[in-house]
Write a protein that holds these residues in place. Structure first.
Motif, PDB file in Angstrom:
ATOM      1  N   SER A  95      -5.720  35.308  79.396  1.00 58.26           N
ATOM      2  CA  SER A  95      -6.127  36.156  78.449  1.00 58.26           C
ATOM      3  C   SER A  95      -6.866  37.468  78.971  1.00 58.26           C
ATOM      4  O   SER A  95      -7.079  37.376  80.403  1.00 58.26           O
ATOM      5  CB  SER A  95      -7.276  35.779  77.376  1.00 58.26           C
ATOM      6  N   THR A  96      -7.029  38.695  78.627  1.00 61.07           N
ATOM      7  CA  THR A  96      -7.570  39.906  79.201  1.00 61.07           C
ATOM      8  C   THR A  96      -8.413  40.656  77.994  1.00 61.07           C
ATOM      9  O   THR A  96      -7.845  40.681  76.902  1.00 61.07           O
ATOM     10  CB  THR A  96      -6.635  40.663  79.942  1.00 61.07           C
ATOM     11  N   VAL A  97      -9.355  41.238  78.102  1.00 63.43           N
ATOM     12  CA  VAL A  97      -9.851  42.076  77.421  1.00 63.43           C
ATOM     13  C   VAL A  97      -9.809  43.434  77.629  1.00 63.43           C
ATOM     14  O   VAL A  97     -10.187  43.987  78.698  1.00 63.43           O
ATOM     15  CB  VAL A  97     -11.643  41.998  77.137  1.00 63.43           C
ATOM     16  N   ASN A  98      -9.244  44.336  76.640  1.00 68.33           N
ATOM     17  CA  ASN A  98      -8.891  45.583  76.793  1.00 68.33           C
ATOM     18  C   ASN A  98     -10.069  46.662  76.465  1.00 68.33           C
ATOM     19  O   ASN A  98     -10.624  46.448  75.288  1.00 68.33           O
ATOM     20  CB  ASN A  98      -7.423  46.257  76.168  1.00 68.33           C
ATOM     21  N   HIS A  99     -10.632  47.373  77.284  1.00 66.34           N
ATOM     22  CA  HIS A  99     -11.898  48.079  76.978  1.00 66.34           C
ATOM     23  C   HIS A  99     -11.457  49.560  77.013  1.00 66.34           C
ATOM     24  O   HIS A  99     -12.300  50.464  76.492  1.00 66.34           O
ATOM     25  CB  HIS A  99     -12.996  47.868  78.023  1.00 66.34           C
ATOM     26  N   GLN A 100     -10.034  49.738  77.606  1.00 66.16           N
ATOM     27  CA  GLN A 100      -9.875  51.372  77.622  1.00 66.16           C
ATOM     28  C   GLN A 100      -9.222  52.046  76.131  1.00 66.16           C
ATOM     29  O   GLN A 100      -8.691  50.937  75.335  1.00 66.16           O
ATOM     30  CB  GLN A 100      -8.377  51.292  78.404  1.00 66.16           C
ATOM     31  N   SER A 101      -9.646  53.063  75.891  1.00 63.86           N
ATOM     32  CA  SER A 101      -9.493  53.443  74.462  1.00 63.86           C
ATOM     33  C   SER A 101      -8.264  54.365  74.505  1.00 63.86           C
ATOM     34  O   SER A 101      -8.148  55.555  74.600  1.00 63.86           O
ATOM     35  CB  SER A 101     -10.666  54.289  73.939  1.00 63.86           C
ATOM     36  N   TRP A 102      -7.423  53.734  74.479  1.00 63.40           N
ATOM     37  CA  TRP A 102      -5.785  54.250  74.479  1.00 63.40           C
ATOM     38  C   TRP A 102      -5.253  55.078  73.359  1.00 63.40           C
ATOM     39  O   TRP A 102      -4.768  56.283  73.547  1.00 63.40           O
ATOM     40  CB  TRP A 102      -4.472  53.346  74.786  1.00 63.40           C
ATOM     41  N   ASP A 103      -5.844  54.832  72.211  1.00 57.92           N
ATOM     42  CA  ASP A 103      -5.598  55.518  71.054  1.00 57.92           C
ATOM     43  C   ASP A 103      -6.640  56.007  70.344  1.00 57.92           C
ATOM     44  O   ASP A 103      -6.493  56.491  69.032  1.00 57.92           O
ATOM     45  CB  ASP A 103      -4.974  54.421  70.252  1.00 57.92           C
ATOM     46  N   GLY A 104      -8.011  56.272  70.985  1.00 60.23           N
ATOM     47  CA  GLY A 104      -8.893  56.788  70.135  1.00 60.23           C
ATOM     48  C   GLY A 104      -9.844  55.847  69.366  1.00 60.23           C
ATOM     49  O   GLY A 104     -10.960  56.022  69.264  1.00 60.23           O
ATOM     50  N   SER A 105      -9.323  54.607  69.443  1.00 55.87           N
ATOM     51  CA  SER A 105     -10.406  53.573  68.967  1.00 55.87           C
ATOM     52  C   SER A 105     -11.019  53.014  69.811  1.00 55.87           C
ATOM     53  O   SER A 105     -10.626  52.638  70.895  1.00 55.87           O
ATOM     54  CB  SER A 105      -9.352  52.214  67.952  1.00 55.87           C
ATOM     55  N   ALA A 106     -12.299  52.539  69.510  1.00 52.55           N
ATOM     56  CA  ALA A 106     -13.279  52.328  70.819  1.00 52.55           C
ATOM     57  C   ALA A 106     -13.585  50.751  71.096  1.00 52.55           C
ATOM     58  O   ALA A 106     -14.306  50.630  71.918  1.00 52.55           O
ATOM     59  CB  ALA A 106     -14.746  53.015  70.059  1.00 52.55           C
ATOM     60  N   GLU A 107     -12.982  50.196  69.986  1.00 50.05           N
ATOM     61  CA  GLU A 107     -13.403  48.544  69.831  1.00 50.05           C
ATOM     62  C   GLU A 107     -12.689  47.809  71.233  1.00 50.05           C
ATOM     63  O   GLU A 107     -11.238  48.218  71.078  1.00 50.05           O
ATOM     64  CB  GLU A 107     -13.221  48.062  68.820  1.00 50.05           C
ATOM     65  N   PRO A 108     -13.321  47.135  72.075  1.00 51.84           N
ATOM     66  CA  PRO A 108     -12.334  46.271  73.221  1.00 51.84           C
ATOM     67  C   PRO A 108     -11.774  45.151  71.983  1.00 51.84           C
ATOM     68  O   PRO A 108     -12.295  44.823  71.101  1.00 51.84           O
ATOM     69  CB  PRO A 108     -13.731  45.735  73.871  1.00 51.84           C
ATOM     70  N   TYR A 109     -10.667  44.765  72.728  1.00 50.02           N
ATOM     71  CA  TYR A 109     -10.020  43.806  72.051  1.00 50.02           C
ATOM     72  C   TYR A 109      -9.287  42.729  72.903  1.00 50.02           C
ATOM     73  O   TYR A 109      -9.063  43.233  74.332  1.00 50.02           O
ATOM     74  CB  TYR A 109      -8.774  44.205  70.870  1.00 50.02           C
ATOM     75  N   ALA A 110      -9.015  41.780  72.675  1.00 49.37           N
ATOM     76  CA  ALA A 110      -8.393  40.732  73.232  1.00 49.37           C
ATOM     77  C   ALA A 110      -7.027  40.379  73.228  1.00 49.37           C
ATOM     78  O   ALA A 110      -6.243  40.393  72.260  1.00 49.37           O
ATOM     79  CB  ALA A 110      -8.984  39.342  73.041  1.00 49.37           C
ATOM     80  N   ILE A 111      -6.350  40.483  74.766  1.00 47.81           N
ATOM     81  CA  ILE A 111      -4.849  40.423  74.737  1.00 47.81           C
ATOM     82  C   ILE A 111      -4.652  38.915  75.117  1.00 47.81           C
ATOM     83  O   ILE A 111      -5.432  38.725  76.243  1.00 47.81           O
ATOM     84  CB  ILE A 111      -4.380  41.518  75.730  1.00 47.81           C
ATOM     85  N   VAL A 112      -3.832  38.098  74.610  1.00 45.75           N
ATOM     86  CA  VAL A 112      -3.654  36.781  75.062  1.00 45.75           C
ATOM     87  C   VAL A 112      -2.201  36.431  75.382  1.00 45.75           C
ATOM     88  O   VAL A 112      -1.384  36.984  74.525  1.00 45.75           O
ATOM     89  CB  VAL A 112      -4.174  35.797  74.231  1.00 45.75           C
ATOM     90  N   ILE A 113      -1.905  35.553  75.966  1.00 48.95           N
ATOM     91  CA  ILE A 113      -0.616  34.717  76.035  1.00 48.95           C
ATOM     92  C   ILE A 113      -0.854  33.312  75.601  1.00 48.95           C
ATOM     93  O   ILE A 113      -1.598  32.694  76.170  1.00 48.95           O
ATOM     94  CB  ILE A 113       0.015  34.629  77.405  1.00 48.95           C
ATOM     95  N   VAL A 114      -0.199  33.129  74.435  1.00 49.29           N
ATOM     96  CA  VAL A 114      -0.232  31.640  73.870  1.00 49.29           C
ATOM     97  C   VAL A 114       0.931  30.760  73.904  1.00 49.29           C
ATOM     98  O   VAL A 114       2.158  31.548  73.986  1.00 49.29           O
ATOM     99  CB  VAL A 114      -0.502  32.089  72.335  1.00 49.29           C
ATOM    100  N   GLU A 115       0.656  29.802  74.350  1.00 54.75           N
ATOM    101  CA  GLU A 115       1.968  28.772  74.659  1.00 54.75           C
ATOM    102  C   GLU A 115       2.022  28.025  73.316  1.00 54.75           C
ATOM    103  O   GLU A 115       0.843  27.178  72.911  1.00 54.75           O
ATOM    104  CB  GLU A 115       1.867  27.886  75.930  1.00 54.75           C
ATOM    105  N   LEU A 116       2.932  28.034  72.732  1.00 53.86           N
ATOM    106  CA  LEU A 116       3.154  27.214  71.178  1.00 53.86           C
ATOM    107  C   LEU A 116       3.187  25.825  71.592  1.00 53.86           C
ATOM    108  O   LEU A 116       3.887  25.169  72.713  1.00 53.86           O
ATOM    109  CB  LEU A 116       4.283  27.746  70.326  1.00 53.86           C
ATOM    110  N   ALA A 117       2.670  25.150  70.759  1.00 54.39           N
ATOM    111  CA  ALA A 117       2.626  23.821  70.783  1.00 54.39           C
ATOM    112  C   ALA A 117       4.143  23.069  70.799  1.00 54.39           C
ATOM    113  O   ALA A 117       4.077  21.781  71.345  1.00 54.39           O
ATOM    114  CB  ALA A 117       1.884  22.732  69.764  1.00 54.39           C
TER     115      ALA A 117
END
Ligand code: ZN
Length: 139
Positions: free
Chosen positions: A70-92
């Motif tokens: 996972s990584t947390v994006n803090h860069q406001s690419w689109d004008g939205s200010a909230e950081p958000y989490a990008i994850v790679i999920v492996e399905l069961a």
């Protein structure tokens, strides 16, 4: 801070990806699955990479998996200010069956490798983005 979902550019639907982006309409995540050997294919392709069969059809999975990285994006690419989490999920269902997505509804500081997650969907018209949320172990 609890992780929000970021701004989205909607995917263009075509005959090869429509099942994937609209699958969440009934709350289920689907991947193409080889009807001969049972292997799930993602991204979608015309034939099974394991056995070569062309009998590949969308098939529902549990939606359960775990955070591979996972990584947390803090860069406001689109004008939205909230950081958000990008994850790679492996399905069961299958080792190597992975989806890059967002983890929502969880404190960003609490995200861990191996965290059990389950799919949830964010609807934009006909498109249902598969996102993930934390599940408690044993639930
Ligand atoms: Zn196969």
């Amino acid at each position: 801070m609890s992780a929000p979902a970021p701004f989205r550019v909607l995917p263009a639907l075509d005959e090869t990806n429509e099942f994937f982006w609209t699958s969440g309409a009934d709350g289920l995540l689907r991947f193409l699955r080889c009807q001969d050997c049972g292997h799930y294919l993602h991204p979608p392709g015309p034939r099974c990479p394991v056995c070569g069969s062309r009998e590949v059809e969308p098939d529902a999975v549990s939606g359960r998996g775990e955070v591979l990285t996972s990584t947390v994006n803090h860069q406001s690419w689109d004008g939205s200010a909230e950081p958000y989490a990008i994850v790679i999920v492996e399905l069961a269902e299958q080792q190597g069956l992975r989806l890059t997505s967002n983890l929502v509804g969880v404190d960003l500081d609490d995200i861990e490798i191996g965290m059990p997650v389950q799919v949830t969907f964010e609807q934009h018209d006909d498109i249902y983005y598969p996102l993930f949320e934390q599940v408690n172990r044993g639930s």
